[in-house]
Design a protein around this motif. Sequence first.
Motif, mmCIF file in Angstrom:
data_model
loop_
_atom_site.group_PDB
_atom_site.id
_atom_site.type_symbol
_atom_site.label_atom_id
_atom_site.label_comp_id
_atom_site.label_asym_id
_atom_site.label_seq_id
_atom_site.Cartn_x
_atom_site.Cartn_y
_atom_site.Cartn_z
ATOM 1 N N THR A 142 73.156 -27.693 41.633
ATOM 2 C CA THR A 142 72.158 -28.606 42.142
ATOM 3 C C THR A 142 71.286 -28.952 40.491
ATOM 4 O O THR A 142 70.975 -30.061 40.382
ATOM 5 C CB THR A 142 71.317 -28.201 43.226
ATOM 6 N N LEU A 143 70.967 -27.922 39.914
ATOM 7 C CA LEU A 143 70.213 -27.788 38.685
ATOM 8 C C LEU A 143 71.053 -28.728 37.728
ATOM 9 O O LEU A 143 70.347 -29.745 36.792
ATOM 10 C CB LEU A 143 70.020 -26.374 38.281
ATOM 11 N N GLN A 144 72.353 -28.763 37.574
ATOM 12 C CA GLN A 144 72.960 -29.269 36.645
ATOM 13 C C GLN A 144 72.939 -30.778 37.014
ATOM 14 O O GLN A 144 72.916 -31.555 36.013
ATOM 15 C CB GLN A 144 74.420 -28.844 36.443
ATOM 16 N N GLN A 145 73.108 -31.369 38.249
ATOM 17 C CA GLN A 145 72.989 -32.471 38.735
ATOM 18 C C GLN A 145 71.957 -33.275 38.428
ATOM 19 O O GLN A 145 71.924 -34.204 38.015
ATOM 20 C CB GLN A 145 73.460 -32.701 40.063
ATOM 21 N N ALA A 146 70.800 -32.366 38.622
ATOM 22 C CA ALA A 146 69.453 -32.889 38.469
ATOM 23 C C ALA A 146 69.177 -33.252 36.990
ATOM 24 O O ALA A 146 68.368 -34.173 36.568
ATOM 25 C CB ALA A 146 68.231 -32.007 39.302
ATOM 26 N N ALA A 147 69.570 -32.169 36.325
ATOM 27 C CA ALA A 147 69.499 -32.342 34.814
ATOM 28 C C ALA A 147 70.026 -33.449 34.286
ATOM 29 O O ALA A 147 69.408 -34.170 33.070
ATOM 30 C CB ALA A 147 69.991 -31.134 33.853
ATOM 31 N N LEU A 148 71.184 -34.107 34.843
ATOM 32 C CA LEU A 148 71.819 -35.248 34.147
ATOM 33 C C LEU A 148 70.704 -36.364 34.286
ATOM 34 O O LEU A 148 70.747 -37.193 32.995
ATOM 35 C CB LEU A 148 73.002 -35.524 35.048
ATOM 36 N N ASN A 149 70.063 -36.745 35.414
ATOM 37 C CA ASN A 149 69.119 -37.807 35.206
ATOM 38 C C ASN A 149 67.941 -37.587 34.461
ATOM 39 O O ASN A 149 67.544 -38.660 33.505
ATOM 40 C CB ASN A 149 68.486 -37.958 36.785
ATOM 41 N N GLN A 150 67.426 -36.391 34.265
ATOM 42 C CA GLN A 150 66.326 -36.073 33.441
ATOM 43 C C GLN A 150 66.674 -36.270 31.990
ATOM 44 O O GLN A 150 66.023 -36.616 30.921
ATOM 45 C CB GLN A 150 65.852 -34.722 33.672
ATOM 46 N N LEU A 151 67.950 -35.690 31.685
ATOM 47 C CA LEU A 151 68.521 -35.935 30.145
ATOM 48 C C LEU A 151 68.552 -37.379 29.868
ATOM 49 O O LEU A 151 68.367 -37.652 28.656
ATOM 50 C CB LEU A 151 69.970 -35.081 30.258
ATOM 51 N N GLN A 152 69.128 -38.192 30.731
ATOM 52 C CA GLN A 152 69.237 -39.728 30.584
ATOM 53 C C GLN A 152 68.001 -40.500 30.218
ATOM 54 O O GLN A 152 67.740 -40.956 29.248
ATOM 55 C CB GLN A 152 70.026 -40.180 31.754
ATOM 56 N N ASP A 153 66.873 -40.052 30.931
ATOM 57 C CA ASP A 153 65.662 -40.480 30.759
ATOM 58 C C ASP A 153 65.133 -39.925 29.270
ATOM 59 O O ASP A 153 64.281 -40.826 28.686
ATOM 60 C CB ASP A 153 64.765 -40.014 31.673
ATOM 61 N N GLY A 154 65.174 -38.767 29.008
ATOM 62 C CA GLY A 154 64.801 -38.339 27.620
ATOM 63 C C GLY A 154 65.360 -38.890 26.810
ATOM 64 O O GLY A 154 64.939 -39.065 25.595
#
Length: 345
Positions: free
Chosen positions: A122-134
Amino acid sequence: MLGAAAEELDQADTARNRVKALTATVRAYEAGLAAMREGLRHVSIREAALAAELSSREAEIAQLLGVLQTLSRNTSPVLLLHPAGPVGTARSGMILADVAPALETKAAELRAKLEEARTLRTLQQAALNQLQDGLDGVQKARAALSEAVADRKDLPKRFTEDAVKTGILIASTETLEGFASGLSDIATDEAPGSLPDITARKGSLPLPAEGRVLRRAGEADAAGVTRPGIVLATRPRALVTTPTAATIRYRGPLLDYGNVMILEPQAGVLFVLAGLEVVYGAAGQVLPAGSPIGLMGGDQPSAESIVRQASDGGGSERSQTLYIEVRQGNDPQDPETWFQTAKEG
């Protein structure tokens, strides 16, 4: 960190000193993205270790699940009865009393590990959106910074560059040493004086870009060539800043070094930075410490590629190289005596 950087970017749009504010914003994004990369790397390492452990215990887990399923299918009175009569029933009850807690402990341990595996995914999936925003944010901040630098008109100038003399110097020199020795000849109307002496700060100056030392002074490269400077491995599009207040002595392409920025922090000392894709400023300008002087090259990776690289055990993506050379009295100095570097490389 990424959230704070986004707020800084919004504030920088109306900031009085936009170059300084945007420089801090880009740095904040770079630090936040680096932290996310490192976090993803640790998540992936833990997930791989957990998967390997569960796989190695597959037979044990299957047996445990079989026993638990058998127990759950039988009612308590049937379990407590034994064909051998009351004594057998008593003995089986005692055995069951001993075994049940152990089974429950193993079951709880298995549940915890499976839950941890789900959490990591779940952390990896959530990180994908946060990474794209960054990644979108840092790209916007870099574009805004380039525009702000182009619009900046308030920097003092120590001299005016003679373009004809600069062209002649470039055409007539074959080495960085020869070019550096002739830099004073391309300046016209140079103001007297110099920036303050920074000798006391030797060894404590920050590196111009975030990265790690790939090759030290005097170490041969793959072609067997040795140079007196260090090579810093950076990420694509990394921001490069001046470590201290300095005068731009030269900026532009030079020999086989690519785009070069030559800074003079004090009289007789030159910082040579080579390998940038974009360079900011003009010869003769005096820059405050921490001012942006350019960007490294390369393509910014996508969020998906960062997650994939972390899953493969990577996470650095330092594919660009910045060459850093220090010259004092036109003699090369070991840059690691001037800059703070990680000795482990």
